[in-house]
Every structure is written in C-alpha cells, then in structure tokens.
Design a protein around this motif. Sequence first.
Motif, short mmCIF file in Angstrom:
data_model
loop_
_atom_site.label_atom_id
_atom_site.label_comp_id
_atom_site.label_asym_id
_atom_site.label_seq_id
_atom_site.Cartn_x
_atom_site.Cartn_y
_atom_site.Cartn_z
N PRO A 44 0.82 -1.21 0.00
CA PRO A 44 0.00 0.00 0.00
C PRO A 44 0.86 1.26 0.00
O PRO A 44 0.50 2.27 -0.60
CB PRO A 44 -0.77 -0.10 1.31
CG PRO A 44 -0.78 -1.53 1.65
CD PRO A 44 0.47 -2.11 1.07
N LYS B 29 -5.84 -3.09 -1.69
CA LYS B 29 -6.82 -2.43 -0.83
C LYS B 29 -6.04 -1.71 0.26
O LYS B 29 -5.44 -2.35 1.13
CB LYS B 29 -7.77 -3.46 -0.22
CG LYS B 29 -8.66 -4.15 -1.25
CD LYS B 29 -9.40 -5.31 -0.61
CE LYS B 29 -10.27 -6.02 -1.63
NZ LYS B 29 -10.79 -7.28 -1.11
N GLU B 30 -6.03 -0.41 0.17
CA GLU B 30 -5.31 0.36 1.19
C GLU B 30 -6.24 0.60 2.36
O GLU B 30 -7.33 1.16 2.20
CB GLU B 30 -4.82 1.69 0.60
CG GLU B 30 -3.92 2.43 1.54
CD GLU B 30 -3.58 3.83 1.03
OE1 GLU B 30 -2.76 4.49 1.67
OE2 GLU B 30 -4.16 4.26 0.01
N LYS B 31 -5.81 0.15 3.52
CA LYS B 31 -6.68 0.29 4.69
C LYS B 31 -6.98 1.76 4.96
O LYS B 31 -6.07 2.61 4.96
CB LYS B 31 -6.00 -0.31 5.93
CG LYS B 31 -5.96 -1.83 5.96
CD LYS B 31 -7.31 -2.53 6.04
CE LYS B 31 -8.01 -2.38 7.35
NZ LYS B 31 -7.58 -3.32 8.37
N ASP B 32 -8.25 2.08 5.14
CA ASP B 32 -8.64 3.43 5.50
C ASP B 32 -9.98 3.31 6.22
O ASP B 32 -11.03 3.12 5.59
CB ASP B 32 -8.77 4.31 4.24
CG ASP B 32 -9.14 5.75 4.62
OD1 ASP B 32 -9.48 5.99 5.80
OD2 ASP B 32 -9.10 6.61 3.73
N SER C 198 -11.71 5.37 7.60
CA SER C 198 -12.64 6.49 7.51
C SER C 198 -13.68 6.28 6.40
O SER C 198 -14.66 7.00 6.33
CB SER C 198 -11.86 7.78 7.28
OG SER C 198 -11.27 7.75 6.00
N VAL C 199 -13.44 5.32 5.54
CA VAL C 199 -14.45 5.06 4.50
C VAL C 199 -15.23 3.79 4.90
O VAL C 199 -14.70 2.95 5.62
CB VAL C 199 -13.81 4.86 3.10
CG1 VAL C 199 -13.11 6.15 2.68
CG2 VAL C 199 -12.84 3.69 3.09
N HIS D 123 -11.38 0.30 3.45
CA HIS D 123 -10.17 0.38 2.64
C HIS D 123 -10.47 1.14 1.35
O HIS D 123 -11.63 1.27 0.94
CB HIS D 123 -9.64 -1.01 2.32
CG HIS D 123 -10.61 -1.83 1.51
ND1 HIS D 123 -11.35 -2.85 2.07
CD2 HIS D 123 -10.96 -1.79 0.21
CE1 HIS D 123 -12.12 -3.38 1.13
NE2 HIS D 123 -11.91 -2.75 0.01
N ARG D 124 -9.42 1.67 0.75
CA ARG D 124 -9.55 2.26 -0.58
C ARG D 124 -8.93 1.29 -1.59
O ARG D 124 -7.85 0.76 -1.35
CB ARG D 124 -8.79 3.60 -0.64
CG ARG D 124 -9.44 4.68 0.18
CD ARG D 124 -8.60 5.94 0.17
NE ARG D 124 -9.14 6.88 1.14
CZ ARG D 124 -10.21 7.66 0.89
NH1 ARG D 124 -10.81 7.60 -0.29
NH2 ARG D 124 -10.67 8.47 1.82
N LEU D 125 -9.63 1.09 -2.66
CA LEU D 125 -9.16 0.14 -3.67
C LEU D 125 -8.32 0.85 -4.72
O LEU D 125 -8.75 1.85 -5.30
CB LEU D 125 -10.36 -0.54 -4.34
CG LEU D 125 -10.04 -1.60 -5.39
CD1 LEU D 125 -9.37 -2.80 -4.75
CD2 LEU D 125 -11.30 -2.02 -6.12
N HIS D 126 -7.13 0.36 -4.93
CA HIS D 126 -6.28 0.90 -6.00
C HIS D 126 -6.13 -0.18 -7.06
O HIS D 126 -5.77 -1.31 -6.75
CB HIS D 126 -4.90 1.27 -5.46
CG HIS D 126 -4.96 2.29 -4.37
ND1 HIS D 126 -5.00 3.64 -4.61
CD2 HIS D 126 -4.99 2.15 -3.03
CE1 HIS D 126 -5.06 4.29 -3.46
NE2 HIS D 126 -5.06 3.40 -2.48
#
Lengths: 169, 316, 353, 652
Positions: A166, C75-78, C80-81, C85-88
């Motif tokens: 990441p 999948k970047e852990k986040d 707040s969403v 996670h946010r998917l890249h």
Amino acid sequence: MDEKNDKQLRIVGFLCNWCSYGGADTAGVCRFKQPPLLRIIRIPCTGRMDPLFVVKALAQGADGVLVSGCHPKDCHYAVGNFYARRRLELVKRFLPFVGLDPRRFHYTWVSASEGQRWQQVVSEFSAVIQELGPNPGFGQDAVTENAPQAVSSQGGAGDTERCISPRSL
Amino acid sequence: MKTLHSHLEDHFEELELVIGWEIGFEPLRATPAFVRRREDLARLVWNPLCAPNLSVYLPQILKSAEKTEKKVAVCLKGCDTRSLTALIQEGFVDRERLHVIGLPCPGTVDPQALAQARKNRAPVTQVSFQDNLLILHSYEGTEEIPLDSVLARRCRRCRQPNPLLADVVLGDPVPARCDAPSFAHVEAVDSLPLEERRAYWERELDRCLRCYACRNACPLCVCRDRCLAESRTPKWTTQRDSVRDKFLFHMIHALHLAGRCTECGECERVCPVGIPVALFKEKMAQIALDLWDYQAGVDPAATPPLQTFDPSETGI
Amino acid sequence: MEKAVFLPDTELHEALAALSADAQVWVPAGDASKPDLVRFQRYRPGLSVRLDARSLVSAKEVLFPRSEALLRFVKEKDLSVPAGHRLHVDDTRTVPPAVVFGCRPCDARGFLTFDRVFLQGPYRDPYYAERREKTTFVSLVCRDADGACFCSAVGSGPADPQGSDAQLIALPDGYVLRAITQRGAALVEKIGRGPTAEQIQAARDMLDQAGREMVGEGSLTAMDAAFRARFQDAAFWHGHIDKCLSCGLCTFVCPTCYCFTITDEARGLSGERIRSWDACMFPHFTLEASGHNPRPSKVERYRNRVGHKFSYFVSKYGQVACCGCGRCIRHCPVSVDIRAVVRDLPVQEEVHA
Amino acid sequence: MRIGVFVCQCGTNIASTVDTGAVAQRALDYPDVVFATDYMYTCSEPGQQEIQKAIAEHRLQGVVVAACSPRMHEATFRRAVEKAGLNRYMFEMANIREHVSWIGQDKGANTLKAMELVRMAVEKLRRNEPLFASEVPINKRVLVIGGGVAGIQAALDCADAGLDVVLVEREQSIGGKMAKLDKTFPTIDCSSCILGPKMVDVAQKENITLHAYSEVEAVSGYIGNFTVKIRKKATYVDWDACTGCGLCMEKCPSKKTVDRFNENLGTTSAIQIPFPQAIPKKARIQKDACRYFATGKCKVCQKICPTNAIHYDMEDREVVEEVGAIIVATGYDLFDPAPYGEYGAGRYPDVITGIQFERILSASGPFGGHVKRPSDGKEPKDIVFVACVGSRDKSVDRPYCSGICCMYIAKQAILARDHLPGVQCYVFYMDIRSPGKNYDEFVRRAIEEYGVQYIRGRVGKIYPRGDRMVVQGADTLLGAQVEVEADLVVLATGVESSRGAKELAEKLRISYDQYGFYMESHPKLRPVETNTAGVYLAGACQGPKDIPASVAQGSAAASKVLALFARDTIATDPQVAGVLESVCIGCGKCLSVCPFGAIQWKTLRDGSRKAEVLETVCQGCGLCNATCPPKAIQLKHFTDDQILAELDALCA
C-alpha cells in the motif's frame, strides 16, 4: 515495524491440540527459553496433517516445517498419529527427490507434560534452520524461459504484497 | 491376432462391450476401441503399439453400463492388470461384471524413440511384427527395427509382463525384463545434488501446460471431475501459469498416488511436453516398498499402506 | 516477389539476434535436454533453433499467454471510508514488439480465429489487440505434412499466406524470406541479403508446389447443418468419444482455442486478476453456481468442441475455427481424430443392394 | 467481515517482552480489521466487557484475542463474544504468552512473532463460519458391561435413580473377583456377606435386565443412542424354568469336572451352579465335561429336572439392546505365574497363587475353610508369601504396581494365623505399599500382632526338599541370602487387564494402554470418562484398584450417566467433519480410516454413493479430511482453506 520486510527465518509448526500444543504451553509456563523462529498452527490431531501442507509450505518458502503430535499409542483419537507417521515419513523421504531439503522438515512426538522436551525440539530444529538459512522454495527463483509479454510482472513469485505494498502506491 | 478374435467371436453373446485397441489415424497409432457389434471385432488389434492402459475406462464404463447379465470385456496387458487389481481393491470396479482378457506383453513402443530410430523420413504405410522386430514399410522402402531398441521407459523396467488376473490369458508367458522392482531412473535423479534436483524439476515442470492429460490417463486418479488441483474451495493452487502451481498440481497427483500407483507409466506416456512425471510416482512406490514392503496392485485383498497403520512400527 | 531476401542457414542466428534487438523473438526450438521436444521459445544465443520441426504447442501463447494479470489491485486500509479500505487498481501494461519466426502457416492462420473474437466482435480485447498490433508473424512454407495434418481440408494449405506477415521458403542452404504485409516488409528489411535470381526462382517453384499440395482429405468447412442434425445422436457421439479421456490437451495445444477463465488471485490486501487458459473439456468450464453442469460428461464436452469449431463459429463468423494443424490428433493420448468425427457427421444414405 | 483485535498485556506477563501497542497498531493494517487495541487483562470482567462494548460499537463480526493459550481461555472468550451476540466460533486466539512472551526475551523478535501470530489468526478468522451445535435426543437406558463389584455398584446406583439398566456379565454369575474372596482388608469382613446383598439387589430390581453368561458382540451408534448386540451363550438350561434347586448337580455322574470357581483346586459336576450365592442362581452344563455331549448317552439331568429345564439343543442367541450410555466395568485378570519358571507354579502343587489361597481360606471353598495344602491335605506349619509376582517387573512386561497385593498378603497371613494359630508366615517383599485408609496400620498389625515375618528381598528360586518347599531369596536389609523351608508357598500374582479387554475396546472405540487397561479421558480431571463420548469406566478395567476404589468409580460413572441423562437432548460439538456431496467421489477412504465409525454411506437418488458424517459420533480428529483425495470432507473450523490461510499469512 513490518513483519514482511525482515530477514527473520520462519518455521511453521503444525501441532496437535491435545499433546504437543499443550507441551508448547507447558514449556511456556515453565519459561523454557526458545528461539523465536516458530509460528504454530493448531490442528486437532496429527491425523489432520495432509502431507500436502508440508510440501506447500516448503514450496512457498517456509524455512522449516515442524509437525508434532501425541506419542504413538497416546493419541487422543486413538490412532490418528499412527496414520500420520506413515504419511509424514513418506513425505520426508520424498522431499529430497524434488529438491526440497528434507532437513527443513521435522516431525516428532511431544506430550503435554514434556515442556523440557519441547524446548529441546524447538531449539535443535531452530539451530538446523539457522544453519541452513533462507529456503529458496520451489519455483520461486526459477527462470521461466518463456516470460511472456507481460502486462505486469508475472505472479510467479506469488507474494504480491512484496511487489506492491500500500505504501508504494 | 487369431486367438483374440476367435476368443471374442466365441464369447460375444455373453458380452455387452469389448474394450480393446484398433489402428488409429496412421499405422503407427493404436487407439482404444469400444466394440459393441460383432462385425467390428475384426478391427481389434494386439501388438506392441497398443500402449493405452484400458483399465482407466472401467470405473466410468461399469457405472454407466446397463446392469445386464452381459459382461464388459477388456484387453489388459500384464502391467495393466495391476491397475485393475488396485481398482478392485478400492472398490471402483466390480470384478464380476468384467471379462478380463489378459495379454502377456513383450513391451510397448515409445513413438519418440521409434521416430529417432528410423532412418527413413517418409510416412509409414504399413507395420508388421515378427520375432520382436518391427517391420516398417514406406515408399522409401522397408526397415526393420528391434522392439528392444524402441521400448517405452516403463517397459524397460517392466516386471509384470504377464497378467496377474484374467478370465482368459491369450498368448504365451513372456519373461520379465526385471525380476525385482527397478528404480534406476529414480536413482539417477537422486544422484544429483539437491539444488540441481530442484533446478531439474523446475526446468521440467516449467513446460507443463496443466492440460491434465497425465491425470486423466491415470487409472488410479479416481477423482475425475472433482480434482483438487482445479478446486477453488479449498484452494490449493492458483490459476497462474507459475512453476510452483504446476509443481503443486504434480505433488497432489503424486501424493494421492502414494502407495496406490501401479507404475503403468501412462501419465508419462501421454505428456505432450515430455515431462517424466511418472518418476514422482515411482519414487513414491520406492518409498512404499522400503517402508512397508508394499507393492500396489499385486494383492486384491491388501490395504494400501496409507489407508492403514501398524502400531508396532518403529523407526518412523 | 515484391520484397524478398535470402537468409543463409549460417546467418540464421545472426538474423534472430538482430531482430531481438528491438523485439521479443519467438522461434521453434528444441529443449536443452530433449532436442526433439520443440516448442516456441524466446530467442537467446545458443538456443537450438528447429525451423525444420513442428512445434508441439502452437504459438498461441505469444498473443494469449497461459496466464496473464489483467490488473493488479491493492486495498489500502482506511477506516474512515465505509468499506474500511480504498481500492487501488493498476492495469498499466508494457507490451514490447514481438516476432514469431518460423511458425507454420497454420499457426499464423490460427490467429484469424482469435481476431474474429477478440478484435472484430462486439468487444475489442485491449490485451490481445495490443500484442496483435505489435507482433509480426513469419511462417515457413510447409513441406512435411504428416498423418495428422489437414490444413487443406479447412480451406488453408501448406503455403497459406493468411495471417502471416512474411513467409520463409526453405532452400537447401538457407531460406528465401518474402514479405506479405507492410509489417512483414519492415522486418524483411532488417535481415538477410539480396537473393539471386536462381534463389527467387527456386522459391517460386517451391511455393507453387506447396500451393498445389492438398493436405488432408475432402473439405470440412460446410458441416454446420450436418452437425446440428447429429446433435442428438447419442450413439454417434459415444461411438467416437468413448475413448476420450476428457483432458484438456487438445484445447491447450490448439492454435484456435481461445477460451479462458478469469480469477482473482489475492493474498491479504493485494492481488491480481488473472486471465488463464481454460478448456471446454474441463468439468469446471460449464459448471454453474447452482452445482448443475449442463455438460456433465466428456460426450457433451467433446461434442461442444466439435460444434464450436465446425458449426457455431461457422454460422456466426462464416469460417471454421480450425486451422488444420493436427496437433489435437497428433498429441491426443488416445488419438481421438477430430477429422474423422467431422467427416462422419453427414448422415450416410443407406445403400440398398 | 469486520474484525476486532484485542491484544492482552496480561499485566507484565506479555507486555514486558512484547510491544502490545505495536502489535495492536499493526493489526489495523490487516484485511478486515476495523478495530484493534491492547488491554491490561483481557480475560478479566472489565476486559471482557471491553470486547463486548467494541462488538457493539464497531459492529464487529469476528474477534481475535492475542493473549494466553487457547487451552486456557478460549472457552472464556467464546462465551464473552457469544454474550455480545456473535457466534462463538467467530473467534480466534493468538497465543502470545506461552508461545511468545514467556519463551523469549528479545522484544523485537517477540513483537514481530506476535504480529505474525495475530495475522495468522485474522486470516483464519476471515474464513471462519458460524457453527451451531445440534441437539439429539437421549435414550435414557444404560448398559453396564461387567458384573463385578464396580459394575454392580454402577448398576444399582443407576437403577436407584430410576434408570433402565442392562447388565451384561460374561460369567454364569455376577460377583466378579470379589465373590471369590474370603475376607476383605483392612476390616476382615466377609466378602460374600457384604457383596451378597448387593448381588441379590441386582436380581430383584425390576429395572435391571441381567444378561449373565453373555458377551457384547458389537456396539454401534453414539452418545445418547447406542445399539448393542449381546450374545447370550448357550447354557443348555432354560433359565426361565430353572429354579436353582441343585438336584441336577447331585445326580450328575460327571463329578470330576475341574472347578473353575474354586480356581481348579477341587472338582464339581458337569452341570453346575458355580457357588451357593450365585446370581442368577441357575444351572449350566459345561459342554466339554458333559457325558451326554461326549457320548450321546446319559441325560440324567434332563430326567431328574423337576421343571424340564434341560435342553441339549440350545444354541447361542443374540439380543439387541438400545442404550444411551455405557459403563465399562470389565475388571481384571490375575497374572499367570508360568513365566517365573524358577518358582514352579503349576509344577509343584504346594506353590499356589493368592486367589487360590483365598479359595482355601473360604468356608465355601474346596476344603470347606480348613487351611490344608493341596498336595496331601496336611495343615501347613510354615507358609511363605512371595510379593510382586507379575508386578513391578519389566522382565515379564509388567512394570507397574498392582496395588492390592501387599494388602492381600497381609490379610491372608493374618487369616492363616487365625485359622491355624501355630502357623508361621513369611513374606518376601520389595516395598510395602499401603497408602489407603487404615492400610498401613493393618500391615503393621500383621507384623506386630500376628508375628508375620517380613523379609525384604526377591525370591530367586523355589524347589522341593522332601515333602516341603525351599524358598531361596535375598534379604536385602541383612545383605544375606536366606532360605526358608515351607509347606505352602503363595505367589501374590499381580493384576493384569482382563482377557478380551482389547477386543472389547475396539468394539467400543475406546483407547487402551500397552497393557490393555482402558484409558481415561484425563488422568486427573476426567478419571471415569473415555474419549468416546457416552462411554464411562469403572473399576479395575482402567487400572489396578482395590474394592473401595472400584466401588467409588462405579458410583462416579453412574453419576456421570445421571448427569448426562438429566437432560433430554445432548448438544454435539459442531467442530466435526462435513461432506460436500457434489465433490465426494464415493471412494470410501474416509470410512475406512475413521477411528470412530462416524462416517456411513448415503445413496443419492441417482444411485451414487456419498459419504455422510454422523455428527454426534464424529470426534473432530480430521483424519478423514487429510485422507479425502478431492477434499470433499472438511473438518469444520479446521478446513483446508483455514489452515492454508494461516500458512499463507506466513509465507507465500
């Protein structure tokens, strides 16, 4: 601290719930110091051990695989380890044929009360693994003759997390 | 093949189906034949080109065959009868429904070796056999090639040329090439240093297409459409074309054949890219022999070693 | 011949090395330990190039790899969403130019089937398209058809230029290399030397001869109706297919079988979406999520394989999805002969004496 | 899945060598983890509340606790998450105390290892599925195998509680070894006087079905629902008709039949009631001794029997009993001293075993309670007792202590002196083991009040001299060889597992040790349970035991059965194997390896054969899972995918 980017050697342990997992607990309760290589997967019985677990672990680069269960005739399920020892010995003898180092695989029997013996098993096997160093696995660094015109780096190495983390995005 | 034909002619009324071999699309190809009509019996052949181990068909065929009084006849070479024995042992084949035609076998031809042994390039138009000689006719002329020089690898280590079980044996017994199990080819790999062994198999398995011909030709690969190597749940392998995934497939095959493989060599014969996949199972057979003095497919009443245990066993 | 050069045997490696300077060059080559085991391999010095031999496996993997990552994802852990996670997604790709050198006309022609599906259908496959555009096919006019070959029976032939950008014509001491397309012409410019008139003439003669040769009996291109009529004839299919082992060998060595499966291969938070070869002979190919399989056995599966190539594809695209290379017959563990199956499709009128 | 990770500091037990904060922080990088924290004592009441609070606040669907061993607190935390509304199996533990903090001091390495163990637990949890125990009804009948004192006690306790009891006894009468004893230590009360009433009770309880002279043939089923096949062996006497009058015994011409009840010291008739207090008190023809069966002529008993109970054509009969629990009380056998050739047992009539001496002492014994020696009927003047014959001796594969011999020697010596005040008793012993209540006092009485001579040492040889026996041995306290002349030598033979114990264990699928004694579930905490649910142990079948211990175990086993039967249904552990029918190829390999017979065939409508797991029988060992080639059979909570997830978390 990131557990993926270090040079730590790893031993995967498959321990039966009734004897050897208890033996490892006993060793802990007695504060018997052991090298920090081992990561234990708890299984109900060594009879649950498919020899494929051993092959797969070593193929994908586990530096060592340790299987331990109840002493023969002391199996919680009466006969699980009788079957297991046949399968484990078979795979132990098979590994070198495909170029996997059989010294990286050890199976033994430790009861729930044998904390000291557990310490000895872990210490001795860890020393063997330290001596052998990192396991190249199977196909990990194989040069694929026909690397195709790739969309991305080929997934052959398997560890996609190592290719892109990441943080690297 | 008078005797095969006359035997089948005599017994045809008792048979629902005959599984044998016939000449395929070219004279050097023998291919499995499923004969249901008397007039088709004439197509059947028996010679050193009849490589396929027909026992592979039996579990499926017997399952789908009508439950009649009539039997399914199957032609089996010596080594093929070991496969049948193992299938009977595991309950996949009902011996009573079969009419086994046992054929003492002088060995089968390795097409690759034959191609190399030939001096002529022209397509073979006709083949005949005489005293362990292959006589090949083509427009370039006639060639004689000794069978022994073009034997398949499995046949060079054969110790079971004669049928172990059969309802009728057609032909005279053939002397075995090996008296005892021979693991020379396994030992050749074992003699390499460990690292080179891995490199060797990585190189060999890199060619694997995962076409699963080896698996499907294996009479003891009884999972058929349920093979673990293609399963997504549980997921042991990925769909990647990686050497490691191919390796895992071959390990699944080998470990599932441990103590069961009858060393018919079909997996290796059918591999389109020439991987000596039978060696994995030969190694397993060697270990089973060392550890438990067990040979698969010899005794229909025996239990395969990984299906049983012995509390008094020591040293393991 | 518009654009042609002579490539002496002695300069073959030099030429391949020259082409390798700006492209991946694939040639039929023997395995190091097994010289007769010929496959398409990436050219490298010392490779045992075998233009004289047919490759076991087709050149299909050059444009259609056995497995390829269509995209990579992380999948970047986040927290707040809502998803946590946010998917890249990363589907960037670098496709270098490639040359397939010394394949047979059937191999090159096979890609016409691919083109129909991947380029000319309702969807254009960007992965295939990019490779296709950057790849030059140099085929060798075929003079050694064997018992499994049947290119003429599917409307092709040993000198078929379709699908090829340039053609090699073997002479005793080398090859005449002749351009067919613009792309071929660009390649021809880079290697060889000016041919002599005799060499040109010899090449012409060879081409003529090869062009007249019929490989395989009859024609298998108009079997659409016959196939449909046979569809329900269980005895017919059993008769031909009882011996089939239901492995995927025929489809995997085939230059025109283009079926694939897409899977996500993930570990932890990252992974790849993979496209890999699939085969209609495999049980999972038509397995439905319910557990039902409309093609439960090899009979239905093989029938589909025949139907796809000689009926469905014909009615949809007007051509057979088969180039007659014969690999499926040659390498089949039990010598299932698709020619024989197709040839037998038309119902024979009973002949009464 | 939304996963919460709780890293326990365990005071300083973990926190001193693991950076628990860093482990929790790192856990947030793992897939599906939405909450992670460390806590001082996660297992404490506030710690558990912390978890429950987080489950609610963060809508957690799974919980990982990194703390001590799951063998310690898995049950605790499972209950905690269950209270908060999660399924108890949506929980995993990472053992970072016993397996990390307590065994290494390198905090960096420990923290790294703890992170990986948490990662493995998270990856496994992601593949967990809620599991639910199923309920099966309990058949509230109990089978007691063995009618010795332990079995009698268990049967009576169960019957008193109102249960239907089926009691199976291999011999013709219940009573077991205790029925052969004269007196019992340390109270010297009459064995048959205290056992007799209990035996009568068994006969009189309406809710006890007694199958004497019967054996268990096969056992199938599982806890709550066993089916037991019992073979009633042919007695050639219709026991419904027989009144036990004994007329047949009087008239039977075959009076030379070896009397087994009297340990072969006397003779009896071919048709026999073994002893006067026998329950049931019914006659049986010993076929090999009967004149009719040998010659086809005689039939005296049939002619004489007032109720026409004799049937020479009787055959073995099979009965089937359905029960919900089984108590195994098959007792023990006595060591055959033949391997000690130097002692001459069997060769010299005056070298006898302890149990034979017991019969000699008994008023109902072969000599009517007169202490005589078997060879010539003379009263002995000197008796030597040899201890540890077949106990504590590796050379005869009996390394264990039989526990009762020291005591019965003392008792027999005292009784001998009571019977024959002039007799001198000697005891060769290794150690005196007398740890029971009033036991040591009893032995001291033998020595001090009864003047029994205890000689510490092993006997080397016993041989005849004239009409007496010479016992040669060592006195290790004096450090000298001693030789004692005796008229009678009693070998205190040790306890060994009952003949047929192993075969019965196989039928019951319970474990036994290398000597054939049955294995309890836990040597301390589950002493009467076995590893087969619903099968309990009582008495010497589990190991050498004296009467009070056997009786206590009989009652303990009964109480276990009563506890089980207190409910109408039984919840089964859902961590059992399950079959994916669409993948099962019907090869039967799982059936052949299952140690519990928990897998059976099921035929589908299309005629295909699939494996089916009897969830109540399955013990969850996973052997079938490892054996199944296409992996159609998966052990729930330990599936291939779950184990592979743990493995892949470490290396891939």
